[in-house]
Enzyme design. Structure first.
Site, short mmCIF file in Angstrom:
data_model
loop_
_atom_site.label_atom_id
_atom_site.label_comp_id
_atom_site.label_asym_id
_atom_site.label_seq_id
_atom_site.Cartn_x
_atom_site.Cartn_y
_atom_site.Cartn_z
N ASN A 11 -39.80 -2.62 40.85
CA ASN A 11 -38.96 -3.78 40.51
C ASN A 11 -38.95 -3.94 38.99
O ASN A 11 -39.92 -4.42 38.41
CB ASN A 11 -39.53 -5.03 41.19
CG ASN A 11 -38.80 -6.30 40.78
OD1 ASN A 11 -37.71 -6.23 40.20
ND2 ASN A 11 -39.38 -7.45 41.07
N LYS A 13 -37.22 -5.91 37.26
CA LYS A 13 -36.91 -7.29 36.86
C LYS A 13 -35.79 -7.30 35.80
O LYS A 13 -34.90 -6.46 35.85
CB LYS A 13 -38.17 -8.01 36.38
CG LYS A 13 -39.35 -7.82 37.36
CD LYS A 13 -40.47 -8.77 37.13
CE LYS A 13 -41.62 -8.41 38.02
NZ LYS A 13 -42.57 -9.47 38.19
N HIS A 98 -37.72 -12.65 46.48
CA HIS A 98 -38.79 -12.47 45.48
C HIS A 98 -39.22 -13.85 44.98
O HIS A 98 -38.40 -14.74 44.80
CB HIS A 98 -38.28 -11.61 44.31
CG HIS A 98 -39.40 -11.15 43.44
ND1 HIS A 98 -39.99 -11.97 42.52
CD2 HIS A 98 -40.06 -9.97 43.37
CE1 HIS A 98 -40.96 -11.31 41.90
NE2 HIS A 98 -41.03 -10.09 42.41
N GLU A 100 -40.00 -14.92 42.18
CA GLU A 100 -39.36 -15.40 40.94
C GLU A 100 -38.02 -16.04 41.23
O GLU A 100 -37.54 -16.87 40.44
CB GLU A 100 -39.26 -14.23 39.94
CG GLU A 100 -40.64 -13.91 39.36
CD GLU A 100 -40.81 -12.51 38.85
OE1 GLU A 100 -39.81 -11.77 38.71
OE2 GLU A 100 -41.97 -12.13 38.59
N GLU A 170 -46.56 -10.56 48.68
CA GLU A 170 -46.79 -10.68 47.24
C GLU A 170 -47.34 -12.07 46.93
O GLU A 170 -46.56 -13.02 46.74
CB GLU A 170 -45.48 -10.50 46.48
CG GLU A 170 -44.82 -9.16 46.69
CD GLU A 170 -43.95 -8.82 45.49
OE1 GLU A 170 -44.30 -7.88 44.79
OE2 GLU A 170 -42.97 -9.53 45.27
N GLY A 176 -47.54 -10.38 38.08
CA GLY A 176 -47.42 -10.39 36.62
C GLY A 176 -48.59 -11.04 35.90
O GLY A 176 -48.52 -11.30 34.71
N SER A 216 -49.59 -7.16 40.56
CA SER A 216 -50.45 -6.51 39.57
C SER A 216 -51.05 -5.20 40.08
O SER A 216 -52.21 -4.88 39.78
CB SER A 216 -51.53 -7.47 39.09
OG SER A 216 -50.94 -8.58 38.44
N GLY A 238 -44.54 -4.76 36.67
CA GLY A 238 -44.83 -4.28 35.31
C GLY A 238 -45.13 -2.79 35.24
O GLY A 238 -44.61 -2.09 34.36
C1 PEP Z 1 -43.19 -7.89 41.46
O1 PEP Z 1 -42.38 -8.16 40.59
O2 PEP Z 1 -42.82 -7.86 42.62
C2 PEP Z 1 -44.57 -7.61 41.08
C3 PEP Z 1 -45.44 -7.37 42.02
O3 PEP Z 1 -44.86 -7.64 39.72
P1 PEP Z 1 -46.21 -7.12 39.04
O4 PEP Z 1 -46.54 -5.76 39.61
O5 PEP Z 1 -45.91 -7.07 37.58
O6 PEP Z 1 -47.30 -8.10 39.37
#
Ligand code: PEP
Length: 256
Positions: A11, A13, A98, A100, A170, A176, A216, A238
């Site tokens: 992802n 983003k 998601h 976000e 998640e 993040g 993460s 990320g």
């Molecule tokens: C995500 O955006 O779904 C995600 C898990 O981000 P990150 O790996 O940066 O925590």
């Protein structure tokens, strides 16, 4: 992990620009190489770069998806992107729900369910994201929140339709932040989701749906997380922007 084929999503983003997106795609495809024979990998670039990333993927065996989709199939919906448009650009999947979007845009469970239905209607694979906030976890409500989100997202879907989906657990506090759920915490949420699929549908479906972990994930922790029996891969934010990290995570999913 079981005999379910592992799945890793990247992802991206709202990061990058066009030239960088194409370069990242080419480098990721080269770095993953033949591992794609043993893991489903899908990249989720920003919408404006979908077509260019699709072209850069060429025959790499890596899927392409949108980071969202409209709950509508077409019509007067300014600023939205229909699942059919994603498919038209070569996409085969859409991220839905998601955190976000749930948190920044206030997307409610009912809208996420409508988007899931729209994605399925357009023959896209919905990758449906669920997960609790830190406050919900600290209040002891993590599993109840996740159960509510899964039930709502799948409302009215048949077993065959759910069989096309991937579910992504998640925890919001891990996205993040650099804080990762322990493999035991991830396993307990994944196992609850799988039991719920068995209750709502049947044991065969529950056993076959991929449930991936996001929050993460990095090359350094992927193998341990993916070794949990009900964790079938990861949704990577990320670390999906770093070629070697992402390729290592894909290889960890193959080895798990
Ligand atoms: C995500 O955006 O779904 C995600 C898990 O981000 P990150 O790996 O940066 O925590």
């Amino acid at each position: 992990m079981s005999n379910r084929r592992p799945y890793v999503g990247g992802n991206w983003k709202m990061h990058g620009e066009l030239a960088g997106a194409v370069e990242l795609t080419e480098n990721v495809a080269a770095a993953i190489g033949e591992a794609v024979e043993a893991v489903d990998v899908t990249l989720f670039p920003p919408f404006p770069y979908l077509q260019a990333v699709g072209h850069a993927l060429r025959q790499a065996g890596i899927g392409l998806g949108g980071q969202d989709c409209s709950p509508h199939l077409e019509g007067a919906h300014t600023g939205q992107t229909s699942p059919a448009m994603i498919a038209d650009l070569g996409g085969s999947a859409a991220l839905i729900g998601h955190s976000e979007r749930r948190n920044e845009l206030g997307e409610p469970d009912a809208l996420i369910a409508a988007k899931t239905r729209a994605a399925i209607a357009a023959e896209l694979q919905p990758v449906v994201c669920v997960g609790e906030t830190m406050g919900e976890r600290e209040a002891g409500n993590a599993l109840q929140v996740v159960e509510r989100q899964v039930r709502a997202a799948l409302e009215g879907l048949t077993a065959a339709q759910v069989g096309t989906a991937v579910l992504a657990y998640e925890p919001v506090w891990a996205i993040g932040t650099g804080i990762t759920a322990t493999p035991d915490d991830a396993q307990s949420a994944h196992s609850m989701i799988r039991s719920l699929l068995g209750e709502l549908y049947d044991a065969g479906l529950a056993d076959s749906v991929r449930i991936i972990y996001g929050g993460s994930v990095k090359a350094a922790n992927a193998a341990e997380l993916f070794s949990a029996p009900d964790v079938d891969g990861g949704l990577i934010g990320g670390a999906s922007l770093k070629v070697d990290e992402f390729a290592s995570i894909c290889r960890a999913a193959v080895s798990a």
